[in-house]
Design an enzyme around this catalytic site. Structure first.
Site, PDB file in Angstrom:
ATOM      1  CG  HIS B 122      -1.929   0.958   1.384  1.00 58.56           C
ATOM      2  ND1 HIS B 122      -1.694   2.256   1.758  1.00 58.56           N
ATOM      3  CD2 HIS B 122      -3.265   0.857   1.182  1.00 58.56           C
ATOM      4  CE1 HIS B 122      -2.846   2.911   1.784  1.00 58.56           C
ATOM      5  NE2 HIS B 122      -3.816   2.081   1.436  1.00 58.56           N
ATOM      6  CG  ASP B 199       0.441  -2.590   6.085  1.00 56.54           C
ATOM      7  OD1 ASP B 199      -0.477  -2.566   6.935  1.00 56.54           O
ATOM      8  OD2 ASP B 199       0.344  -2.062   4.961  1.00 56.54           O
ATOM      9  CD  GLN B 202      -7.028  -4.438   3.919  1.00 54.68           C
ATOM     10  OE1 GLN B 202      -8.023  -5.057   4.295  1.00 54.68           O
ATOM     11  NE2 GLN B 202      -7.105  -3.196   3.478  1.00 54.68           N
ATOM     12  CE  LYS B 225      -7.440  -0.206   5.964  1.00 51.40           C
ATOM     13  NZ  LYS B 225      -8.248   0.472   4.946  1.00 51.40           N
ATOM     14  CB  CYS B 367      -3.833   3.326  -1.581  1.00 52.90           C
ATOM     15  SG  CYS B 367      -5.025   4.617  -1.276  1.00 52.90           S
TER      16      CYS B 367
END
Lengths: 150, 413
Positions: B122, B199, B202, B225, B367
């Site tokens: 991202h 990261d 998600q 999220k 993104c």
């Protein structure tokens, strides 16, 4: 089932499938590039201007149906007009899409372009329709600078 | 097995209509919807406990401080961080990543070093490193990936080397759905003396996450999220690293002692939380964690895998009409994110038509501009699931895509 005929009218779909004046102009007098970073749409507008008259205009690029058909209809709408007249059409087109009223003030100036009035009901899509026009404006004014919607 | 209808009843927004159709919300990779319990936690805080934290001696301030720190404990337990001081509140995953770039990387990455990323990062795990590389003489390297968007580790030994100071990897790709082997890559990074950042934007919302098991040095994720409010995110980092790092922002709350000449820093975690923090949203994120724990992350994971497998099978109909699916074919290598391209209809037009049917999907570059360009398209359409999505909704989505494709192919009806 869905209802989007106001946006995707037959004539818009036709321009999307068979864009007019698509490609570059070998002996263009100016060109500009436009970019919409939100959706990745990209367009290049080529102009051949002689004695302040738009003798030829074309476009290249990738984009959605709205941006492609708007660019295609734009080339038909300004070809043969003077630079000044073309800029007046640009202003009228932009006004049509950015006013929420259903009325179109400049029908005479806009002609067939009035078909794209439906886009004004889809705020996220207005930039798709105006990208090529802003790019045309940059090319007409000979700045040759790149245009971004953001 | 979890009861999806019961879960859906907790989400007020899922019963609304969009353009005359029941909402089918499939833009969960962008942000998820919030259950009544999370919304109520916000209302409850502002109606009954609102006060600034860590400074007042009055009852409200003590209660607010307690709730705020309990929420931190919940998040720490959720990712098995152990010590809650290793969980720093931020605004979102982007801010967490920037915190690492400014407070750790600037002082610990030297000229001539390299940072290893993947091609599917991202922008938030790409641009901060590009900025750092501009300031210092640092190389950014990318682990190659195959046509399905799965990392190709055959040359990894030449990519992560003795000059690698950081390996920063997206756990689940927001644009492809690929789940990357973070444990394996973390061990590799450590064997070369590099730090490892995950990261988790998600992955944390959708699967069991154990930062101790991965052994990662940093993990960034966002609250919104995972059913929490917007404006609250987290950075997990190993304690010894946090202790050695300089603050990101300075000012109130983060100081121990201040004179007219200088200041010393407060202990963890406050050293990294300058100014009045986002108290209400942190507390509500705690409520989101409670909600997810109550369902059980194993159940969330299992349900979403089943839903994704179902969707992949359904998408065969789209593929037969010329559609193209991106990301791994193997359902065990991916999460509930389906990114696809449709012939004859641009993603933007598809997104508008699906919206007319009440279906919310994301269209664009997600993104991840360089990645989407490398797929040979200017944009993709993306449906992303959460635990409240149903097989019936997948059917509605696939039918909608097919109808939109026919509409564009065959002309106006």
């Amino acid at each position: 089932m869905f209802d989007a005929q106001d946006l995707y009218q037959e004539i818009v779909m036709d321009h999307n499938r068979r864009p007019r004046n698509f490609g570059s102009i070998a002996d263009s007098t100016s060109s500009s590039e436009g970019f919409n970073p939100l959706c990745g749409d990209q367009v290049t507008v080529f102009l051949k201007v002689s004695d302040e008259i738009v003798e030829d205009v074309s476009f290249e690029g990738v984009g959605c149906a709205i941006s492609k058909s708007s660019a295609s209809m734009m080339t038909e709408g300004v070809k043969g007009k003077s630079v000044e007249e073309a800029l007046i059409v640009f202003q009228a087109f932009r006004r049509m899409l950015t006013t929420t009223s259903d009325q179109v003030e400049d029908s005479e100036i806009l002609g067939d372009l009035e078909i794209l009035k439906g886009v004004s009901q889809y705020p996220t899509r207005i930039k798709c329709a105006t990208l090529s026009w802003h790019t045309l404006q940059a090319a007409l004014q000979g700045s040759g600078s790149d245009v971004s919607t953001e | 097995m979890l009861d999806v209808e019961k879960i859906r009843d907790d989400f007020p927004i899922l019963s609304r209509e969009v353009n005359g159709h029941p909402l089918v919300y499939m833009d969960n990779a962008a942000t998820t919807q919030k259950p009544r319990q999370v919304i109520q936690a916000l209302v409850d805080y502002y109606e009954n406990f609102n006060a600034n934290v860590h400074r007042g001696v009055h009852t409200l301030s003590m209660e607010a401080t307690d709730m705020y720190e309990v929420a931190r404990n919940k998040v720490a337990k959720f990712i098995n961080a152990g010590d809650p001081d290793t969980v720093i509140w931020t605004r979102n995953a982007s801010e967490s990543l920037n915190l690492v770039a400014h407070s750790w990387a600037k002082d610990n990455i030297e000229s001539g070093d390299n940072i290893v990323l993947t091609p599917m990062e991202h922008h938030s795990n790409l641009v901060p490193w590009q900025e750092l590389a501009r300031d210092k003489n640092i190389n950014i390297r990318y682990i190659p990936m195959d046509d399905e968007g799965v990392l190709d580790l055959s040359t990894i030994d030449s990519i992560i080397d003795d000059h690698t100071s950081l390996v920063s990897i997206v756990h689940m790709s927001n644009a492809l759905g690929t789940i990357n082997p973070v444990k394996e890559l973390c061990d590799l990074a450590h064997s070369k003396g590099a730090m490892f950042l995950v990261d988790g934007a998600q992955s944390v919302p959708h699967m069991v996450i154990d930062v101790k098991e991965i052994d990662c040095d940093f993990m960034a994720f966002s609250g919104h999220k995972m059913m929490g409010p917007t404006g609250i995110g987290c950075l997990y980092a190993k304690k010894n690293l946090l202790e050695g790092m300089e603050p990101f922002l300075t000012g109130g709350e983060m100081v121990l002692e201040v004179s007219y000449e200088e200041a010393s820093w407060a202990d963890l975690p406050m050293k990294f939380e300058a100014g009045t923090p986002n108290i209400g949203d942190a507390i509500a994120l705690g409520a989101a964690v409670d909600y997810l724990e109550n369902i059980g992350m194993e159940n969330v994971d299992e349900y979403e895998r089943e839903l994704t497998s179902y969707a992949m099978n359904k998408f065969v109909d789209v593929e037969e009409e010329g559609g193209k699916l991106f990301g791994p074919r193997n359902p065990t290598q991916r999460g509930g994110i389906i990114s696809f391209d449709t012939p004859d209809i641009h993603p933007h037009d598809l997104g508008t038509l699906l919206d007319q049917m009440g279906i919310a999907v994301r269209t664009g570059h997600h993104c991840a501009m360089p990645l989407v360009r490398s797929l040979g398209v200017s944009a993709t359409s993306r449906a992303s699931f959460y635990v409240y999505n149903t097989k019936q909704e997948v059917d509605i989505l696939v039918e909608g895509i097919l109808e939109a494709m026919r509409y564009f192919r065959d002309g106006v009806r």
